[in-house]
Design a protein around this motif. Structure first.
Motif, short mmCIF file in Angstrom:
data_model
loop_
_atom_site.label_atom_id
_atom_site.label_comp_id
_atom_site.label_asym_id
_atom_site.label_seq_id
_atom_site.Cartn_x
_atom_site.Cartn_y
_atom_site.Cartn_z
N CYS A 113 0.80 -1.61 0.26
CA CYS A 113 0.33 -0.32 0.04
C CYS A 113 1.05 1.33 -0.18
CB CYS A 113 -0.97 0.00 0.89
SG CYS A 113 -1.58 1.62 1.72
N ASP A 188 -2.69 8.88 6.91
CA ASP A 188 -3.32 9.21 6.21
C ASP A 188 -3.24 10.84 6.83
OD1 ASP A 188 -4.93 10.52 4.18
OD2 ASP A 188 -6.08 9.20 4.24
N CYS A 235 -3.60 8.57 -0.37
CA CYS A 235 -3.17 7.33 -0.74
C CYS A 235 -3.62 8.36 -1.74
CB CYS A 235 -4.82 6.96 -0.56
SG CYS A 235 -5.82 6.05 -1.61
#
Ligand code: SF4
Length: 373
Positions: A113, A188, A235
């Motif tokens: 990720c 994030d 992201c």
């Protein structure tokens, strides 16, 4: 000869190489995957994240977002093996939460990720130490999004912190502020900012911490005034949605609500009608009255599946660009078949195993998360 015969256990033999699967047809791979599922029965649990491609997710026993899948791993009572169709941090989380006798496998180890990679333990420990020069770290709760490596979850466990998901981020921040007056939120920034704003925390009390800069790029007085320190991470999929995409959709469909994920930037969230986790997005579409028109800002495979599974609605992907999770996409039929057949013949590949000490502290932070609704 039946396909099941090709997966008879051959303990002690070498693993089948992945190359043997590259050129098989989808139909043959489907058949061989299902043969392993039949042969292993309840001892095998295949978990699938909603962002997986259709041809993979249809082989999953259970589907969910990160939060739901971590609950399912913790609750799994009969299986001995979990094959996780998701990305690396999710498989780590399953390994930490599942019973000791359960082994977890990720069909392709390169399924990572990019957001999780934006914060590592060395950088977070350096930030914690730098913060300690300016403020009392005993008044800071470290909160990591579940999209992070196990050692960062362990960092939170060791320092009185907690893990959050997009489903429970607000409840986790409330939990944190009930204990300490500040939060260090990683990796994030968008989820942290969007969530804290719903609690009335002004943006100027949420400076961004850039790990490449001294003091995160902030003067000491900004840190002293901070309520939430937001790690500079994002992201790469959800950051591609723009406010102008919302405007374009509204021009075409003035009555169609816009629904986005909280990993989108603040301006997109502000322009949208509804914001929520993957599970929230799915449930909102499922419960919507037939005939409604939606603009949805989240990962492409999920939006396409929602459109397909809900023909009574009109579901549009919000962006004109292709916003798909390229790392999730690495889990494909050849990797799934390769992983399953090696598992079934006792030559397992790609086991994900978190070391005991890291797992213990990470479990502390994850169990706090599971207790917070
Ligand atoms: S969609 Fe974004 S946050 Fe989720 S796994 Fe992919 S890169 Fe990571």
């Amino acid at each position: 000869m039946s396909q099941t015969a090709t997966i008879e256990p051959q303990a002690g033999t070498r693993a089948i190489p992945f190359e043997d699967y590259r050129d098989l047809s989808d139909a043959e791979l489907d058949e061989r995957i299902e043969a392993v599922r039949r042969a292993m029965g309840d001892s095998l649990l295949i978990l699938g994240h909603h962002y997986q491609q259709d041809q993979v997710i249809r082989h999953a026993d259970l589907r969910g977002d990160s939060y739901k899948l971590s609950q399912l791993a913790a609750e799994s009572a009969t299986c001995r093996s979990i094959v996780f169709c998701g990305v690396h941090f999710m498989a780590e989380t399953a390994d930490i939460l599942a019973r000791d006798e359960v082994a977890v496998y990720l069909p392709d180890l390169s399924a990572g990720c990019s957001m999780a990679d934006m914060a590592d333990l060395d950088a977070v420990e350096a930030a914690w130490s730098d913060l300690g020069e300016i403020i009392e770290t005993g008044e800071v709760t470290p909160v990591t999004y579940i999209n992070s490596s196990a050692d960062l979850k362990a960092f939170c466990g060791r320092h009185g912190g907690i893990v959050c998901t997009s489903s429970n981020a607000r409840a986790v921040l409330e939990w944190s502020f009930a204990r300490r007056r500040r939060v260090l939120f990683f990796p994030d920034q968008h989820l942290g900012r969007n969530t804290a704003r719903t609690m009335g925390i002004p943006v100027d009390e949420m400076p961004v911490w850039d790990p490449r800069q001294p003091l995160g790029g902030n003067p000491p007085e900004t840190i002293q005034a901070a309520r939430v320190l937001l790690w500079r991470g994002h992201c790469s999929v959800h950051q591609m949605f723009r406010p102008e995409h919302v405007a374009m959709f509204r021009q075409r469909f003035p009555d169609g609500p816009v629904l986005v994920h909280p990993e989108c930037m603040m301006k997109v969230v502000d322009a949208a009608d509804l914001v929520g986790s993957t599970e929230f997005i799915i449930q909102t579409i499922e419960k919507a009255p037939a005939g409604s028109i939606w603009g949805v800002g989240t990962e492409l495979h999920l939006v396409n599946r929602l459109a397909h599974e809900h023909p009574e609605q009109t579901v549009h992907f919000l962006s004109p660009m292709v916003c798909m999770c390229a790392t999730m996409y690495r889990i494909d039929l050849p990797h799934l078949a390769w992983c399953l057949e090696n598992l079934a013949r006792n030559t397992p590949v790609n086991r994900i195993q978190v070391d005991l000490e890291t797992a213990a502290w990470a479990r502390t932070a994850l169990e706090r998360m599971l207790e917070v609704r």
